[in-house]
Write a protein that holds these residues in place. Structure first.
Motif, PDB file in Angstrom:
ATOM      1  N   SER A 123       0.939  -1.433  -0.035  1.00 11.47           N
ATOM      2  CA  SER A 123      -0.073   0.102  -0.045  1.00 11.47           C
ATOM      3  C   SER A 123       0.759   1.373  -0.071  1.00 11.47           C
ATOM      4  CB  SER A 123      -0.882  -0.094   1.180  1.00 11.47           C
ATOM      5  OG  SER A 123      -1.634   1.221   1.269  1.00 11.47           O
ATOM      6  N   VAL A 124       0.693   2.039  -0.890  1.00 12.96           N
ATOM      7  CA  VAL A 124       1.469   3.435  -0.818  1.00 12.96           C
ATOM      8  C   VAL A 124       0.613   4.549  -0.444  1.00 12.96           C
ATOM      9  CG1 VAL A 124       2.838   2.768  -2.452  1.00 12.96           C
ATOM     10  CG2 VAL A 124       0.900   3.576  -3.447  1.00 12.96           C
ATOM     11  N   LYS A 125      -0.860   4.677  -0.195  1.00 10.64           N
ATOM     12  CA  LYS A 125      -1.810   5.550  -0.030  1.00 10.64           C
ATOM     13  C   LYS A 125      -2.847   5.006   0.745  1.00 10.64           C
ATOM     14  CE  LYS A 125      -4.209   9.905  -1.479  1.00 10.64           C
ATOM     15  NZ  LYS A 125      -3.331  10.707  -1.047  1.00 10.64           N
ATOM     16  N   PRO A 126      -3.344   5.447   2.073  1.00 10.70           N
ATOM     17  CA  PRO A 126      -2.900   6.969   2.679  1.00 10.70           C
ATOM     18  C   PRO A 126      -1.569   6.982   3.085  1.00 10.70           C
ATOM     19  CG  PRO A 126      -4.341   5.252   4.094  1.00 10.70           C
ATOM     20  CD  PRO A 126      -4.190   4.764   2.779  1.00 10.70           C
ATOM     21  N   GLU A 127      -0.975   5.976   3.194  1.00 14.63           N
ATOM     22  CA  GLU A 127       0.673   6.174   3.587  1.00 14.63           C
ATOM     23  C   GLU A 127       1.392   4.998   3.025  1.00 14.63           C
ATOM     24  OE1 GLU A 127       0.602   6.072   7.649  1.00 14.63           O
ATOM     25  OE2 GLU A 127       0.297   3.989   8.125  1.00 14.63           O
ATOM     26  N   LEU A 128       2.636   5.351   3.142  1.00 21.42           N
ATOM     27  CA  LEU A 128       3.679   4.128   2.571  1.00 21.42           C
ATOM     28  C   LEU A 128       3.719   3.155   3.528  1.00 21.42           C
ATOM     29  CD1 LEU A 128       5.345   3.652  -0.080  1.00 21.42           C
ATOM     30  CD2 LEU A 128       7.177   4.991   1.168  1.00 21.42           C
ATOM     31  N   SER A 129       3.207   1.907   3.322  1.00 22.16           N
ATOM     32  CA  SER A 129       3.056   1.049   4.226  1.00 22.16           C
ATOM     33  C   SER A 129       4.365   0.303   4.386  1.00 22.16           C
ATOM     34  CB  SER A 129       2.014   0.007   3.945  1.00 22.16           C
ATOM     35  OG  SER A 129       2.084  -1.090   4.846  1.00 22.16           O
TER      36      SER A 129
END
Length: 210
Positions: free
Chosen positions: A102-108
């Motif tokens: 996952s890159v959104k809502p944050e860079l995981s």
């Protein structure tokens, strides 16, 4: 050691509830990504190949290009609520591994992994790994999994303080991953700083089998 990218998919869940995606198959050998104008996603696609494997230091500020706030569709700009990179990679035995980050809502810092092709991606059989301290040593460290999958050995090199440390995948990739903004400035221009003494010499020696 062998790693081959075979597919990359970029997914975005939009504010209107729809899912937008772009999937590209990468064939063995050279692949040419060509568009008729700029800002069509070429750099985003290439940077996703690094970020999707947790090699963020190779693209640094360019990670922001993967997490824009809106996506232009036929109905106009739509706000992106969630976004992710999915990569299908193969090793020397032609085994397939699919990774989702996952890159959104944050860079995981968490990585979801499924053994098999991207076309069979599902919630069943998922394994979760992580990035950060211990990523190369802990049983749930993603870079330990990746190193074992592609056959990357634990190469010992000399550190800046005369100790012994591991040569990380980030060094190997910095020699073969040419990022367009800084990558042409020098050999291994995107090389991270992880306290390795003479990192270019150590990396090139490993690549040449010296």
């Amino acid at each position: 050691m062998q790693l081959r990218y075979s597919r990359v998919r970029l997914e975005a869940k939009l504010f209107n509830g729809k899912l937008a995606s772009c999937e590209v198959e990468l064939l063995p050998g050279a692949n040419l990504i060509l568009t008729d104008s700029n800002t069509q996603g070429k750099s985003t696609l290439v940077n996703a190949l690094a970020v999707g494997l947790g090699l963020d230091d190779l693209v640094k500020g360019n990670v922001a290009a993967l997490v824009k706030d809106t996506l232009r569709v036929a109905q106009g700009d739509q706000r992106i609520v969630e976004a992710a990179i999915l990569l299908e990679i193969a090793n020397a035995s032609n085994e397939l591994l699919t990774i989702r980050r996952s890159v959104k809502p944050e860079l995981s810092r968490g990585m979801l992994v499924r053994r098999g092709p991207l076309s069979q991606w599902s919630e069943a059989g998922l394994e979760e790994y992580y990035l950060g301290p211990g990523s190369y040593t802990d049983t749930r460290g993603f870079h330990r999994l990746l190193s074992e999958f592609i056959g990357f050995p634990e190469v010992q090199v000399i550190s800046q303080d005369d100790g012994v440390m591991r040569l990380y995948l980030e060094y190997i990739f910095s020699a073969i991953f040419i990022e367009q903004k800084r990558g042409w400035a020098d050999i291994m221009a995107n090389m991270p700083y992880y306290r390795v003494r003479d990192p270019k010499k150590s990396t090139i020696a490993e690549l040449l089998g010296l």
